[in-house]
Design a protein around this motif. Structure first.
Motif, PDB file in Angstrom:
ATOM      1  N   ASP A  59      24.095 -18.781 -28.703  1.00  0.00           N
ATOM      2  CA  ASP A  59      25.380 -18.361 -28.153  1.00  0.00           C
ATOM      3  C   ASP A  59      25.078 -17.242 -27.167  1.00  0.00           C
ATOM      4  N   VAL A  60      25.377 -17.454 -25.886  1.00  0.00           N
ATOM      5  CA  VAL A  60      25.027 -16.472 -24.861  1.00  0.00           C
ATOM      6  C   VAL A  60      26.198 -15.560 -24.493  1.00  0.00           C
TER       7      VAL A  60
ATOM      8  N   LYS B  44      23.785 -21.193 -16.574  1.00  0.00           N
ATOM      9  CA  LYS B  44      22.765 -20.299 -16.018  1.00  0.00           C
ATOM     10  C   LYS B  44      21.644 -20.062 -17.031  1.00  0.00           C
ATOM     11  N   ALA B  45      22.028 -19.825 -18.280  1.00  0.00           N
ATOM     12  CA  ALA B  45      21.032 -19.594 -19.322  1.00  0.00           C
ATOM     13  C   ALA B  45      20.174 -20.832 -19.535  1.00  0.00           C
ATOM     14  N   ALA B  46      20.801 -22.015 -19.510  1.00  0.00           N
ATOM     15  CA  ALA B  46      20.053 -23.258 -19.691  1.00  0.00           C
ATOM     16  C   ALA B  46      19.030 -23.429 -18.574  1.00  0.00           C
ATOM     17  N   ALA B  47      19.433 -23.121 -17.352  1.00  0.00           N
ATOM     18  CA  ALA B  47      18.496 -23.236 -16.223  1.00  0.00           C
ATOM     19  C   ALA B  47      17.322 -22.274 -16.395  1.00  0.00           C
TER      20      ALA B  47
ATOM     21  N   PHE C 143      17.589 -10.337 -21.353  1.00  0.00           N
ATOM     22  CA  PHE C 143      17.891 -11.679 -21.847  1.00  0.00           C
ATOM     23  C   PHE C 143      16.631 -12.542 -21.916  1.00  0.00           C
ATOM     24  N   ALA C 144      15.850 -12.556 -20.860  1.00  0.00           N
ATOM     25  CA  ALA C 144      14.644 -13.405 -20.822  1.00  0.00           C
ATOM     26  C   ALA C 144      13.647 -12.991 -21.901  1.00  0.00           C
ATOM     27  N   ALA C 145      13.507 -11.697 -22.117  1.00  0.00           N
ATOM     28  CA  ALA C 145      12.583 -11.217 -23.150  1.00  0.00           C
ATOM     29  C   ALA C 145      13.061 -11.639 -24.541  1.00  0.00           C
ATOM     30  N   GLN C 146      14.360 -11.525 -24.782  1.00  0.00           N
ATOM     31  CA  GLN C 146      14.901 -11.955 -26.074  1.00  0.00           C
ATOM     32  C   GLN C 146      14.739 -13.462 -26.244  1.00  0.00           C
ATOM     33  N   ALA C 147      15.024 -14.205 -25.190  1.00  0.00           N
ATOM     34  CA  ALA C 147      14.925 -15.667 -25.250  1.00  0.00           C
ATOM     35  C   ALA C 147      13.486 -16.124 -25.452  1.00  0.00           C
ATOM     36  N   SER C 148      12.532 -15.345 -24.983  1.00  0.00           N
ATOM     37  CA  SER C 148      11.129 -15.737 -25.122  1.00  0.00           C
ATOM     38  C   SER C 148      10.681 -15.752 -26.584  1.00  0.00           C
ATOM     39  N   GLN C 149      11.490 -15.186 -27.465  1.00  0.00           N
ATOM     40  CA  GLN C 149      11.180 -15.189 -28.894  1.00  0.00           C
ATOM     41  C   GLN C 149      11.576 -16.503 -29.573  1.00  0.00           C
ATOM     42  N   LEU C 150      12.306 -17.359 -28.860  1.00  0.00           N
ATOM     43  CA  LEU C 150      12.725 -18.641 -29.421  1.00  0.00           C
ATOM     44  C   LEU C 150      11.529 -19.576 -29.557  1.00  0.00           C
TER      45      LEU C 150
ATOM     46  N   TYR D   8      24.395 -11.238 -20.491  1.00  0.00           N
ATOM     47  CA  TYR D   8      24.504 -10.044 -19.659  1.00  0.00           C
ATOM     48  C   TYR D   8      23.480  -8.970 -20.015  1.00  0.00           C
ATOM     49  N   ASP D   9      22.747  -9.098 -21.103  1.00  0.00           N
ATOM     50  CA  ASP D   9      21.716  -8.122 -21.432  1.00  0.00           C
ATOM     51  C   ASP D   9      20.615  -8.161 -20.385  1.00  0.00           C
ATOM     52  N   THR D  10      20.136  -6.993 -19.993  1.00  0.00           N
ATOM     53  CA  THR D  10      19.082  -6.938 -18.982  1.00  0.00           C
ATOM     54  C   THR D  10      17.775  -7.549 -19.476  1.00  0.00           C
TER      55      THR D  10
END
Length: 117
Positions: free
Chosen positions: A40-41, A90-93, A65-72, A61-63
Protein backbone atom coordinates in the motif's frame (compact mmCIF):
# COMPACT_ATOMS: atom_id res chain seq x y z
CA UNK A 1 11.58 20.93 -38.83
CA UNK A 2 8.86 21.45 -36.24
CA UNK A 3 6.96 18.40 -37.51
CA UNK A 4 10.13 16.31 -37.38
CA UNK A 5 10.67 17.21 -33.73
CA UNK A 6 7.07 16.35 -32.87
CA UNK A 7 7.37 12.98 -34.64
CA UNK A 8 10.67 12.26 -32.91
CA UNK A 9 9.13 13.07 -29.52
CA UNK A 10 6.13 10.81 -30.20
CA UNK A 11 8.37 7.97 -31.36
CA UNK A 12 10.61 8.20 -28.31
CA UNK A 13 7.61 8.38 -26.00
CA UNK A 14 6.06 5.29 -27.52
CA UNK A 15 9.35 3.39 -27.62
CA UNK A 16 9.80 3.90 -23.89
CA UNK A 17 6.37 2.55 -23.05
CA UNK A 18 5.63 -1.04 -22.31
CA UNK A 19 2.40 -2.69 -21.41
CA UNK A 20 2.03 -2.52 -17.68
CA UNK A 21 0.84 -5.42 -15.59
CA UNK A 22 -2.46 -4.40 -14.08
CA UNK A 23 -5.28 -6.15 -12.32
CA UNK A 24 -8.44 -4.40 -11.17
CA UNK A 25 -8.31 -4.27 -7.38
CA UNK A 26 -11.86 -5.61 -7.33
CA UNK A 27 -10.55 -8.82 -8.98
CA UNK A 28 -7.66 -9.30 -6.53
CA UNK A 29 -8.09 -12.47 -4.48
CA UNK A 30 -5.07 -13.71 -2.53
CA UNK A 31 -6.80 -17.01 -1.72
CA UNK A 32 -4.45 -19.85 -2.65
CA UNK A 33 -1.66 -17.53 -3.80
CA UNK A 34 1.86 -17.90 -2.51
CA UNK A 35 5.06 -15.89 -2.85
CA UNK A 36 3.44 -12.48 -3.06
CA UNK A 37 3.57 -9.19 -1.17
CA UNK A 38 0.86 -6.52 -1.13
CA UNK A 39 2.21 -2.97 -0.87
CA UNK A 40 0.00 0.00 0.00
CA UNK A 41 1.77 3.16 -1.18
CA UNK A 42 -0.63 5.59 0.49
CA UNK A 43 0.24 7.79 3.46
CA UNK A 44 0.27 6.23 6.94
CA UNK A 45 -2.94 8.13 7.73
CA UNK A 46 -4.70 6.66 4.69
CA UNK A 47 -3.36 3.22 5.54
CA UNK A 48 -4.60 3.45 9.15
CA UNK A 49 -8.09 4.40 7.91
CA UNK A 50 -8.27 1.01 6.16
CA UNK A 51 -6.15 -1.26 3.99
CA UNK A 52 -6.02 -4.67 2.37
CA UNK A 53 -5.29 -7.52 4.74
CA UNK A 54 -1.55 -8.13 5.25
CA UNK A 55 -0.58 -5.09 3.16
CA UNK A 56 2.78 -3.48 3.88
CA UNK A 57 2.68 0.33 3.98
CA UNK A 58 5.47 2.09 2.09
CA UNK A 59 4.50 5.74 1.60
CA UNK A 60 5.15 6.85 -1.99
CA UNK A 61 5.81 10.38 -0.73
CA UNK A 62 8.64 9.29 1.61
CA UNK A 63 12.00 10.49 0.36
CA UNK A 64 13.42 7.03 0.98
CA UNK A 65 10.66 5.12 -0.84
CA UNK A 66 13.17 3.29 -3.06
CA UNK A 67 15.31 2.32 -0.07
CA UNK A 68 12.29 0.96 1.80
CA UNK A 69 11.07 -0.87 -1.30
CA UNK A 70 14.49 -2.46 -1.80
CA UNK A 71 13.79 -4.50 1.35
CA UNK A 72 11.00 -6.38 -0.44
CA UNK A 73 11.66 -9.98 -1.48
CA UNK A 74 12.39 -10.10 -5.23
CA UNK A 75 11.19 -13.69 -5.32
CA UNK A 76 7.67 -12.48 -4.55
CA UNK A 77 5.21 -10.92 -6.95
CA UNK A 78 4.50 -7.41 -5.68
CA UNK A 79 0.89 -6.21 -5.80
CA UNK A 80 0.81 -2.45 -5.35
CA UNK A 81 -2.12 -0.10 -4.78
CA UNK A 82 -2.98 3.41 -3.62
CA UNK A 83 -6.26 5.32 -3.28
CA UNK A 84 -7.17 5.84 -6.95
CA UNK A 85 -4.29 4.52 -9.05
CA UNK A 86 -1.89 7.42 -9.68
CA UNK A 87 0.73 6.74 -7.02
CA UNK A 88 0.58 2.99 -7.51
CA UNK A 89 1.26 3.36 -11.24
CA UNK A 90 4.38 5.41 -10.46
CA UNK A 91 5.45 3.01 -7.72
CA UNK A 92 4.89 0.01 -10.01
CA UNK A 93 7.08 1.58 -12.68
CA UNK A 94 9.84 2.25 -10.15
CA UNK A 95 9.65 -1.24 -8.66
CA UNK A 96 9.68 -2.74 -12.15
CA UNK A 97 12.84 -0.76 -12.96
CA UNK A 98 14.41 -2.21 -9.78
CA UNK A 99 13.80 -5.75 -11.04
CA UNK A 100 10.60 -6.69 -9.22
CA UNK A 101 7.68 -8.50 -10.82
CA UNK A 102 4.91 -5.98 -10.16
CA UNK A 103 1.14 -6.00 -10.60
CA UNK A 104 -0.61 -2.64 -10.22
CA UNK A 105 -4.01 -3.10 -8.57
CA UNK A 106 -5.82 -0.58 -10.71
CA UNK A 107 -8.71 1.44 -9.39
CA UNK A 108 -7.13 1.71 -5.96
CA UNK A 109 -8.55 1.21 -2.51
CA UNK A 110 -11.26 3.74 -3.30
CA UNK A 111 -12.80 1.24 -5.73
CA UNK A 112 -13.32 -1.11 -2.78
CA UNK A 113 -14.25 1.42 -0.11
CA UNK A 114 -15.40 4.75 -1.56
CA UNK A 115 -14.26 7.77 0.42
CA UNK A 116 -17.03 9.22 2.58
CA UNK A 117 -17.55 12.99 2.48
Amino acid sequence: MKNSLVLLFLFLSMAGCKESNQLPITDFDPEGMNKYTVVDVRTPEEYEAGHLENAVNINWYDTDFAAQASQLDKENTIYVYCQKGGRSAKAAAMLDSLGYHVIDLSGGYGALVPVQD
